[in-house]
Design a protein around this motif. Structure first.
Motif, short mmCIF file in Angstrom:
data_model
loop_
_atom_site.label_atom_id
_atom_site.label_comp_id
_atom_site.label_asym_id
_atom_site.label_seq_id
_atom_site.Cartn_x
_atom_site.Cartn_y
_atom_site.Cartn_z
N PRO A 105 30.48 22.81 32.86
CA PRO A 105 30.13 21.74 33.81
C PRO A 105 29.47 22.26 35.09
O PRO A 105 28.55 21.62 35.62
N LEU A 106 29.91 23.42 35.58
CA LEU A 106 29.30 23.99 36.78
C LEU A 106 27.85 24.40 36.51
O LEU A 106 26.97 24.15 37.35
N ILE A 107 27.61 25.04 35.38
CA ILE A 107 26.24 25.46 35.06
C ILE A 107 25.32 24.25 34.93
O ILE A 107 24.18 24.27 35.41
N ILE A 108 25.82 23.18 34.31
CA ILE A 108 25.02 21.96 34.18
C ILE A 108 24.78 21.32 35.55
O ILE A 108 23.69 20.81 35.84
N LEU A 109 25.79 21.36 36.43
CA LEU A 109 25.63 20.82 37.78
C LEU A 109 24.58 21.59 38.56
O LEU A 109 23.79 21.01 39.31
N TRP A 110 24.56 22.92 38.40
CA TRP A 110 23.61 23.75 39.13
C TRP A 110 22.20 23.68 38.55
O TRP A 110 21.22 23.66 39.29
N PHE A 111 22.07 23.68 37.22
CA PHE A 111 20.76 23.82 36.58
C PHE A 111 20.31 22.58 35.81
O PHE A 111 19.24 22.59 35.20
N GLY A 112 21.13 21.51 35.82
CA GLY A 112 20.74 20.29 35.14
C GLY A 112 21.00 20.36 33.64
O GLY A 112 21.64 21.28 33.13
N PHE A 113 20.45 19.37 32.92
CA PHE A 113 20.67 19.27 31.48
C PHE A 113 19.55 19.90 30.66
O PHE A 113 19.46 19.70 29.46
N GLY A 114 18.68 20.67 31.30
CA GLY A 114 17.55 21.28 30.60
C GLY A 114 17.95 22.50 29.78
O GLY A 114 19.14 22.82 29.60
#
Length: 280
Positions: A136-145
């Motif tokens: 979840p943190l990685i998605i929050l930082w870098f989005g869903f790409g």
């Protein structure tokens, strides 16, 4: 003339014995394959009979024929090939990033005591963070790409290669260094001709584990906010209550993972032929 005939006959005997050994080896493999496939075939037959007779609820546990038909439909439409190719590219990119960094850091801390004292405590702390906690943190930082998906996979690929490379170097027998000093090896010769060959079994084990974890990390990455890939097909099937398609995705993940694992085992057999291992 007699000497020539004897040499030719000896060559024939050697070639015949080599052919017989190879034939016996292939027969052994075929027997093992037959024994190994007997249990899965029996399970599939019983599973199909149970579904046909109504002993199990085919909505929750579809029959093998229903799963096969779903796989045929996905292959015929081209969806399976498209999504599988996307998944393989993601896993390869994540492994290339995480695995290469794991190998570099493993070599660095393995050869340098100072680097170990500086880097290893932090790496070991990060290693204990689960995929689902950091995703979840990685998605929050870098989005869903694609970046977030590759980083999730790379996080898992990093640690097996790092740990096994580090351990492989540190487990090299100290007596080998004493022998290399007697032979007046340079530092580079020690690394190339002594340390790396001795650490290669551990490095290959790290490679095998790293590829496996990359494939597992792909599942996590694609089940969280993905619009393509085999994990996306599973998520879409879950939302549409297509249980047989979920089974198709799980089986595809299992088969591709097994193929990758067998490839690494092949590399181990080729690169570690000099080891005399117990065969069972």
């Amino acid at each position: 003339m007699k000497v020539k005939l004897r040499s030719l006959s000896s060559v024939r005997v050697v070639s015949n014995s080599a052919n017989s050994v190879a034939t016996q080896r292939w027969l052994t493999y075929l027997r093992l394959l037959g024994f190994g496939s007997a249990l899965p075939i029996l399970v599939l037959v019983l599973w199909q009979i149970a579904g046909y007779r109504g002993w199990i609820d085919t909505f929750f546990l579809p029959t093998p024929i229903a799963i096969w038909e779903s796989l045929r439909g996905l292959v015929a439409s081209g969806d399976m090939a498209t999504h599988l190719w996307i998944s393989i590219n993601r896993a390869a990119a994540g492994f290339a990033l995480g695995g290469s960094l794991g190998l570099i850091f493993g070599l660095l801390t393995g050869f340098s005591r100072k680097s170990e004292l500086v880097l290893d405590p932090t790496v070991q702390m990060l290693r204990m963070i689960p995929h689902l906690a950091i995703a979840p943190l990685i998605i929050l930082w870098f989005g869903f790409g694609e970046t977030s998906k590759v980083l999730i996979i790379a996080k898992g690929a990093f640690f097996p290669l790092y740990v096994n490379t580090f351990l492989g170097i540190r487990r090299v027998d100290k007596k080998l260094f004493e022998v290399s000093r007697l032979l007046q090896f340079s530092r580079l010769q020690q690394i190339i001709q002594l340390v790396l060959p001795s650490a290669l079994p551990n490095i290959l084990m790290g490679l095998r584990l790293s590829l496996a974890v990359s494939w597992l990390g792909l599942v996590v990455a694609e089940l969280i906010g993905s619009q393509s890939g085999v994990g996306f097909l599973i998520n879409l099937a879950k939302q549409s209550s297509l249980t047989e398609q979920i089974f198709v995705g799980v089986i595809v993940f299992a088969i591709v993972g097994m193929i990758v694992d067998q490839f690494v085992r092949y590399l181990e057999r080729r690169l570690l032929k000099w080891r005399d291992n117990y065969k069972g």
